[in-house]
Scaffold this motif. Structure first.
Motif, PDB file in Angstrom:
ATOM      1  N   MET A  36       0.749  -1.151  -0.059  1.00 47.12           N
ATOM      2  CA  MET A  36       0.149  -0.004   0.091  1.00 47.12           C
ATOM      3  C   MET A  36       0.834   1.243   0.041  1.00 47.12           C
ATOM      4  N   GLU A  37       1.855   1.092   0.592  1.00 44.07           N
ATOM      5  CA  GLU A  37       2.884   2.475   0.657  1.00 44.07           C
ATOM      6  C   GLU A  37       3.211   2.761  -0.711  1.00 44.07           C
ATOM      7  N   VAL A  38       3.536   1.884  -1.568  1.00 46.33           N
ATOM      8  CA  VAL A  38       4.065   2.132  -3.127  1.00 46.33           C
ATOM      9  C   VAL A  38       2.799   3.239  -3.724  1.00 46.33           C
ATOM     10  N   VAL A  39       1.746   2.543  -3.429  1.00 45.49           N
ATOM     11  CA  VAL A  39       0.404   3.006  -4.117  1.00 45.49           C
ATOM     12  C   VAL A  39       0.255   4.388  -3.301  1.00 45.49           C
ATOM     13  N   LYS A  40       0.335   4.741  -2.102  1.00 45.49           N
ATOM     14  CA  LYS A  40      -0.113   5.794  -1.337  1.00 45.49           C
ATOM     15  C   LYS A  40       1.119   7.070  -2.088  1.00 45.49           C
ATOM     16  N   LYS A  41       2.136   6.579  -2.176  1.00 51.69           N
ATOM     17  CA  LYS A  41       3.137   7.597  -2.764  1.00 51.69           C
ATOM     18  C   LYS A  41       2.690   8.196  -4.278  1.00 51.69           C
ATOM     19  N   ALA A  42       2.180   7.231  -5.052  1.00 51.28           N
ATOM     20  CA  ALA A  42       1.962   7.340  -6.209  1.00 51.28           C
ATOM     21  C   ALA A  42       0.316   8.302  -6.608  1.00 51.28           C
ATOM     22  N   LEU A  43      -0.387   8.418  -5.524  1.00 47.73           N
ATOM     23  CA  LEU A  43      -1.799   9.018  -5.626  1.00 47.73           C
ATOM     24  C   LEU A  43      -1.822  10.313  -4.690  1.00 47.73           C
ATOM     25  N   GLU A  44      -2.795  11.082  -5.257  1.00 45.29           N
ATOM     26  CA  GLU A  44      -3.137  12.251  -4.435  1.00 45.29           C
ATOM     27  C   GLU A  44      -3.477  11.841  -2.823  1.00 45.29           C
ATOM     28  N   ALA A  45      -3.336  12.371  -1.816  1.00 44.29           N
ATOM     29  CA  ALA A  45      -4.002  11.948  -0.665  1.00 44.29           C
ATOM     30  C   ALA A  45      -5.427  11.422  -0.623  1.00 44.29           C
ATOM     31  N   THR A  46      -6.264  12.501  -1.235  1.00 47.60           N
ATOM     32  CA  THR A  46      -7.595  12.398  -1.347  1.00 47.60           C
ATOM     33  C   THR A  46      -7.836  11.105  -2.203  1.00 47.60           C
ATOM     34  N   THR A  47      -7.387  11.095  -3.195  1.00 48.02           N
ATOM     35  CA  THR A  47      -7.558   9.583  -3.919  1.00 48.02           C
ATOM     36  C   THR A  47      -7.244   8.359  -3.395  1.00 48.02           C
ATOM     37  N   TYR A  48      -5.997   8.277  -2.532  1.00 45.28           N
ATOM     38  CA  TYR A  48      -5.587   7.425  -1.570  1.00 45.28           C
ATOM     39  C   TYR A  48      -6.767   7.071  -0.495  1.00 45.28           C
TER      40      TYR A  48
END
Length: 73
Positions: A1-13
């Motif tokens: 999940m951390e990799v995905v979190k870095k690639a997305l805007e906070a609201t999208t995540y």
């Protein structure tokens, strides 16, 4: 999940994380990925799309349906 979190805007995540917890994990959480079929995901999406959303009831809001679809695509 951390990799995905870095690639997305906070609201999208946050939206993805919420939809995962509310909609996907209760249905697919114990299913091993190698046993998850396209048909079972499609049936899940159809069921969600056909459900009428009411606060506190089954179904998903229309924007949730869209987000769920993007997450499993």
């Amino acid at each position: 999940m951390e990799v995905v979190k870095k690639a997305l805007e906070a609201t999208t995540y946050d939206a993805y994380h919420s939809n995962l917890k509310i909609h996907l994990l209760p249905v697919f959480g114990k299913v091993p990925l190698d046993q998850l079929s396209r048909a079972s995901v499609k049936a899940f999406l159809i069921k969600k799309a056909n459900a009428t959303w009411k606060r506190g009831k089954a179904g998903a809001k229309p924007y949730s349906q869209s987000a769920i679809g993007m997450m499993v695509a």
